[in-house]
Scaffold this motif. Sequence first.
Motif, PDB file in Angstrom:
ATOM      1  N   HIS A 136       1.062  -1.134   0.024  1.00 34.79           N
ATOM      2  CA  HIS A 136      -0.099  -0.054   0.043  1.00 34.79           C
ATOM      3  C   HIS A 136       0.962   1.213  -0.221  1.00 34.79           C
ATOM      4  O   HIS A 136       0.555   2.266  -0.858  1.00 34.79           O
ATOM      5  N   SER A 137       1.924   1.316   0.799  1.00 37.41           N
ATOM      6  CA  SER A 137       2.884   2.431   0.752  1.00 37.41           C
ATOM      7  C   SER A 137       3.786   2.752  -0.430  1.00 37.41           C
ATOM      8  O   SER A 137       3.639   3.799  -0.846  1.00 37.41           O
ATOM      9  N   MET A 138       4.013   1.727  -1.090  1.00 33.41           N
ATOM     10  CA  MET A 138       4.567   1.560  -2.295  1.00 33.41           C
ATOM     11  C   MET A 138       3.767   2.272  -3.324  1.00 33.41           C
ATOM     12  O   MET A 138       4.233   3.249  -4.135  1.00 33.41           O
ATOM     13  N   PHE A 139       2.605   1.884  -3.274  1.00 36.44           N
ATOM     14  CA  PHE A 139       1.575   2.433  -4.402  1.00 36.44           C
ATOM     15  C   PHE A 139       1.364   3.748  -4.259  1.00 36.44           C
ATOM     16  O   PHE A 139       1.472   4.593  -5.084  1.00 36.44           O
ATOM     17  N   ASN A 140       1.362   4.403  -3.029  1.00 37.88           N
ATOM     18  CA  ASN A 140       0.973   5.666  -2.712  1.00 37.88           C
ATOM     19  C   ASN A 140       2.188   6.374  -3.171  1.00 37.88           C
ATOM     20  O   ASN A 140       2.137   7.661  -3.492  1.00 37.88           O
ATOM     21  N   TYR A 141       3.413   5.901  -2.971  1.00 36.24           N
ATOM     22  CA  TYR A 141       4.575   6.594  -3.135  1.00 36.24           C
ATOM     23  C   TYR A 141       4.796   6.785  -4.912  1.00 36.24           C
ATOM     24  O   TYR A 141       4.742   7.924  -5.081  1.00 36.24           O
ATOM     25  N   ALA A 142       4.233   5.515  -5.559  1.00 34.73           N
ATOM     26  CA  ALA A 142       4.244   5.954  -6.963  1.00 34.73           C
ATOM     27  C   ALA A 142       3.411   6.966  -7.489  1.00 34.73           C
ATOM     28  O   ALA A 142       3.256   7.496  -8.366  1.00 34.73           O
ATOM     29  N   LEU A 143       2.191   6.883  -6.662  1.00 36.63           N
ATOM     30  CA  LEU A 143       0.957   7.939  -7.182  1.00 36.63           C
ATOM     31  C   LEU A 143       1.523   9.236  -7.101  1.00 36.63           C
ATOM     32  O   LEU A 143       0.981   9.985  -7.713  1.00 36.63           O
ATOM     33  N   HIS A 144       2.487   9.605  -6.368  1.00 34.84           N
ATOM     34  CA  HIS A 144       3.148  11.125  -6.346  1.00 34.84           C
ATOM     35  C   HIS A 144       3.877  11.310  -7.516  1.00 34.84           C
ATOM     36  O   HIS A 144       4.423  12.553  -7.964  1.00 34.84           O
ATOM     37  N   ARG A 145       4.070  10.286  -8.344  1.00 34.09           N
ATOM     38  CA  ARG A 145       5.070  10.328  -9.543  1.00 34.09           C
ATOM     39  C   ARG A 145       4.268   9.817 -10.864  1.00 34.09           C
ATOM     40  O   ARG A 145       5.017  10.006 -11.921  1.00 34.09           O
ATOM     41  N   THR A 146       3.311   9.010 -10.817  1.00 33.97           N
ATOM     42  CA  THR A 146       2.558   8.551 -11.960  1.00 33.97           C
ATOM     43  C   THR A 146       1.292   8.549 -11.858  1.00 33.97           C
ATOM     44  O   THR A 146       0.599   9.084 -10.594  1.00 33.97           O
ATOM     45  N   SER A 147       0.324   8.330 -12.799  1.00 35.38           N
ATOM     46  CA  SER A 147      -0.906   8.528 -12.754  1.00 35.38           C
ATOM     47  C   SER A 147      -1.550   7.371 -11.936  1.00 35.38           C
ATOM     48  O   SER A 147      -1.135   6.197 -11.814  1.00 35.38           O
ATOM     49  N   ALA A 148      -3.018   7.796 -11.404  1.00 30.88           N
ATOM     50  CA  ALA A 148      -3.723   6.619 -10.789  1.00 30.88           C
ATOM     51  C   ALA A 148      -3.978   5.585 -11.593  1.00 30.88           C
ATOM     52  O   ALA A 148      -4.092   4.291 -11.294  1.00 30.88           O
ATOM     53  N   THR A 149      -4.478   6.002 -12.895  1.00 28.39           N
ATOM     54  CA  THR A 149      -4.688   5.094 -14.201  1.00 28.39           C
ATOM     55  C   THR A 149      -3.467   4.120 -14.153  1.00 28.39           C
ATOM     56  O   THR A 149      -3.844   2.796 -14.455  1.00 28.39           O
ATOM     57  N   THR A 150      -2.218   4.374 -14.414  1.00 30.39           N
ATOM     58  CA  THR A 150      -1.041   3.505 -14.493  1.00 30.39           C
ATOM     59  C   THR A 150      -1.015   2.577 -13.437  1.00 30.39           C
ATOM     60  O   THR A 150      -0.823   1.528 -13.632  1.00 30.39           O
TER      61      THR A 150
END
Length: 305
Positions: free
Chosen positions: A222-236
Amino acid sequence: MLTGAALTVAVLAVSSSAPLIAFAAAPALAVAFWRNGLAFAALTPITVGPRRFELATLRSRSGVFAVLAGVALALHFATWMPSVQLGSVATATALVATQPVWQGLIAAAQGKRPSTAGWVGIGLAVAGAAWATGIDIGVSGQAVLADVLALIGAIAASIYTAYGERARASLSTTTYTWVCYGTCGALLLVVCVVGRVQLHGYDNRTWAAILALVVGAQLLGHSMFNYALHRTSATTVSVLILLEVPGAALLAWAWLGQTPRVAALPGLGLLVVGVAVVVLGGARRRAALGSPAAPADVADPAPPR
């Protein structure tokens, strides 16, 4: 590079969830309680003290939505996790991944009609789910029950996401997650106590599996997905989460010896393609309408399975 690494770790973490649940020699409801209860305990020190001023606002609408999200998350875990132990890891993981499909249907019922691509994706996913479930009808009644529970878990996940998006409009990720896990854990504890579900006395391998669920899928993924959401789209991120389906199937095959039913594979593949079309179709429609992208702290592409 860091974003790619974070997404890789997150996909591997969530892919391990279903195999770990199937491996654990404990009732599914007990495993659900412990993974949420322990996650709540782990988040308490970084929530109660540093965010005490934000906690004072929990009586607002956002706090209510966070609690309702926790209720929906409890239903999600209470149905999907037993489905993993009753049926196959591959089918249960694929069926619960239909969450975006149910979100689209809920939006349609509210008057927000999906795009043409959205309807096509919904049709493909429903056809794939019907194919896989139809194969299980010829296997056993228990396999069909597992499929139904997984689908209920997917519906609950879509409700969880809907409430979560409204709660996180004004709550931080940490505070929202703490309230959500706490509510979910408390409800599951009540269910376990009333149902006299065994909550202790497991062997070391089972406790290790439960801890791996908490650290891996529940917190790290969950934390890694939230980290990625700061740098890529929620769709991706939402599309990449679908890699959980083949990932979980491969882990279950290599680790637990669960070979997916060959006749069900086309249906599972069709289901995953349909969900991907729904996600991408929704993104294109938002872009065409000029809707702003959701802030990274608000987006919640999937529950922490």
